[in-house]
Write a protein that holds these residues in place. Structure first.
Motif, mmCIF file in Angstrom:
data_model
loop_
_atom_site.group_PDB
_atom_site.id
_atom_site.type_symbol
_atom_site.label_atom_id
_atom_site.label_comp_id
_atom_site.label_asym_id
_atom_site.label_seq_id
_atom_site.Cartn_x
_atom_site.Cartn_y
_atom_site.Cartn_z
ATOM 1 N N VAL A 159 16.008 -12.261 -11.227
ATOM 2 C CA VAL A 159 16.900 -10.868 -10.896
ATOM 3 C C VAL A 159 15.885 -10.314 -10.125
ATOM 4 O O VAL A 159 14.861 -10.463 -10.913
ATOM 5 C CB VAL A 159 16.998 -10.617 -12.193
ATOM 6 N N ASN A 160 16.125 -8.937 -9.439
ATOM 7 C CA ASN A 160 15.336 -8.305 -8.835
ATOM 8 C C ASN A 160 15.261 -7.068 -9.814
ATOM 9 O O ASN A 160 16.317 -6.498 -10.597
ATOM 10 C CB ASN A 160 15.806 -7.828 -7.918
ATOM 11 N N LEU A 161 14.299 -6.770 -10.015
ATOM 12 C CA LEU A 161 13.673 -5.385 -10.541
ATOM 13 C C LEU A 161 13.171 -4.410 -10.262
ATOM 14 O O LEU A 161 11.885 -5.054 -9.582
ATOM 15 C CB LEU A 161 12.631 -5.869 -12.149
ATOM 16 N N LEU B 235 10.514 -10.278 -9.157
ATOM 17 C CA LEU B 235 11.334 -11.036 -9.543
ATOM 18 C C LEU B 235 10.883 -11.557 -11.081
ATOM 19 O O LEU B 235 10.162 -11.784 -11.304
ATOM 20 C CB LEU B 235 10.953 -12.159 -8.634
ATOM 21 N N GLY B 236 12.794 -11.167 -12.220
ATOM 22 C CA GLY B 236 11.924 -11.080 -13.429
ATOM 23 C C GLY B 236 12.737 -11.927 -13.604
ATOM 24 O O GLY B 236 13.683 -12.877 -12.783
ATOM 25 N N VAL C 4 15.009 -9.305 -20.621
ATOM 26 C CA VAL C 4 14.683 -9.631 -18.829
ATOM 27 C C VAL C 4 12.764 -9.880 -19.314
ATOM 28 O O VAL C 4 12.833 -9.072 -19.439
ATOM 29 C CB VAL C 4 14.775 -8.823 -18.115
ATOM 30 N N LYS C 5 12.401 -10.855 -18.669
ATOM 31 C CA LYS C 5 11.120 -11.025 -18.658
ATOM 32 C C LYS C 5 10.779 -10.309 -17.300
ATOM 33 O O LYS C 5 10.975 -10.670 -16.130
ATOM 34 C CB LYS C 5 10.255 -12.140 -18.686
ATOM 35 N N GLY C 6 9.562 -8.824 -17.172
ATOM 36 C CA GLY C 6 9.010 -8.645 -16.085
ATOM 37 C C GLY C 6 7.758 -8.082 -16.300
ATOM 38 O O GLY C 6 7.710 -6.739 -17.042
#
Length: 197
Positions: free
Chosen positions: A81-83, A9-10, A26-28
């Motif tokens: 967001v889903n990554l 989850l980002g 996006v952070k991930g």
């Protein structure tokens, strides 16, 4: 190509408007651990190309057409967001074949919790209905799911605790938009059948 098994989850860190596009940051940390420029990362089921990757954050350019035809247009700074990174020849195909090419958007219609799972009802664009069957596969926001039930205007999926805890479907509510990608095999079968009509 992806599997629909969300890795992380980002969180959207920054949205920079550009001419006919936006640059999405996006952070991930997990998906960026080995990401390089040119790699593909699915964000809520949309295949995006990495422009830069450093310190756990990657950037990708998103065209206006993608923003208009997917739920990415509704993203805001702070949105989770889903990554998922693209598969490799050594990757297990735990879900199903997912291209990251969104076929349409739906909306969460209802959530019905049970003791060990939760039923989520999602609206379905008319033109996608022919590709769904009970017990078939669909990708919702990049998550490979099994269709529990389908009718003319919606379908239902049953979410296990792991999916609820590790993906955006754990907290999305009625009215929230989701990206939908139908099973590409169904599209190929349809094309082959039409060719013989």
């Amino acid at each position: 190509m992806f599997t629909g098994i969300v890795e992380e989850l980002g969180r959207v860190e920054h949205i920079e408007p550009q001419h006919e596009a936006v640059r999405l940051s996006v952070k991930g940390p997990d998906v960026t651990s080995d990401a390089r420029a040119g790699d593909s990362i699915a964000v809520n089921g949309v295949c995006l190309t990495v422009v830069t990757s450093k310190k756990g954050v990657f950037t990708a350019d998103v065209m206006l057409q993608t923003l208009a035809h997917t739920s990415l247009g509704a993203l805001k700074v702070g949105t989770r967001v889903n990554l998922e990174r693209a598969v490799t020849p050594a990757t297990r195909l735990g879900g199903h074949i997912v291209q990251g090419h969104v076929d349409g958007t739906g909306e969460i219609l209802a959530r019905t919790p049970s003791e060990h799972w939760e039923l989520v009802k999602i609206s379905l664009p008319f033109e996608l209905n022919r590709y769904l069957v009970d017990k078939g596969s669909i990708t919702v926001d990049g998550i490979s799911l099994t269709v529990a039930e389908v009718d003319a205007e919606s379908f239902t999926v049953s979410l296990i605790p792991e999916t609820l805890a590790r993906t955006t479907l754990g907290f999305k509510q009625p009215g929230d938009p989701v990206n939908l990608e139908v099973d590409v095999i169904a599209k190929y079968v349809e094309k082959m059948v039409k060719a013989h009509d």
